[in-house]
Motif scaffolding. Sequence first.
Motif, mmCIF file in Angstrom:
data_model
loop_
_atom_site.group_PDB
_atom_site.id
_atom_site.type_symbol
_atom_site.label_atom_id
_atom_site.label_comp_id
_atom_site.label_asym_id
_atom_site.label_seq_id
_atom_site.Cartn_x
_atom_site.Cartn_y
_atom_site.Cartn_z
ATOM 1 N N VAL A 9 0.853 -1.184 0.000
ATOM 2 C CA VAL A 9 0.000 0.000 0.000
ATOM 3 C C VAL A 9 0.893 1.241 0.000
ATOM 4 N N ARG A 10 0.632 2.189 -0.931
ATOM 5 C CA ARG A 10 1.381 3.451 -0.946
ATOM 6 C C ARG A 10 0.835 4.354 0.154
ATOM 7 N N VAL A 11 1.763 4.850 0.981
ATOM 8 C CA VAL A 11 1.388 5.681 2.122
ATOM 9 C C VAL A 11 2.372 6.837 2.272
ATOM 10 N N ALA A 12 1.978 7.796 3.099
ATOM 11 C CA ALA A 12 2.888 8.852 3.543
ATOM 12 C C ALA A 12 2.949 8.783 5.053
ATOM 13 N N ASP A 13 4.117 9.036 5.600
ATOM 14 C CA ASP A 13 4.305 9.067 7.040
ATOM 15 C C ASP A 13 3.812 10.414 7.550
ATOM 16 N N ALA A 14 2.745 10.393 8.340
ATOM 17 C CA ALA A 14 2.164 11.630 8.863
ATOM 18 C C ALA A 14 2.509 11.825 10.332
ATOM 19 N N GLY A 15 3.637 11.296 10.745
ATOM 20 C CA GLY A 15 4.070 11.457 12.132
ATOM 21 C C GLY A 15 3.728 10.231 12.953
ATOM 22 N N ASP A 16 2.574 10.265 13.621
ATOM 23 C CA ASP A 16 2.192 9.136 14.472
ATOM 24 C C ASP A 16 1.291 8.127 13.768
ATOM 25 N N PHE A 17 1.077 8.320 12.466
ATOM 26 C CA PHE A 17 0.288 7.370 11.693
ATOM 27 C C PHE A 17 0.652 7.489 10.224
#
Length: 92
Positions: A9-17
């Motif tokens: 799954v393509r995601v971005a790291d948004a800090g705590d999630f």
Amino acid sequence: MQTLVSPTVRVADAGDFYVAFEGSHRPHAAAELDVPVIFDVIDQEDDIDLRTLDVGTMGVFGRENIVSCNDLVAYLSSLRGQNMVDVTVALE
């Protein structure tokens, strides 16, 4: 007997999630089946082509097809809790 394959799954790291850009149903299904998930983490400094995603932005970006990952994360994060599900998954 079928062997279950870890979804990517393509995601971005948004800090705590992580914010999933596509296949957001896959982490939930994987968690239900105890299957690890592979996250393809996109750098927030990069641009992303909305045409390559299965996420609906409902015209938030007008007619723009290429937007900054930061802008997309901000938009999707603003929806957190509105038809979005927090899922804890095993990472491979």
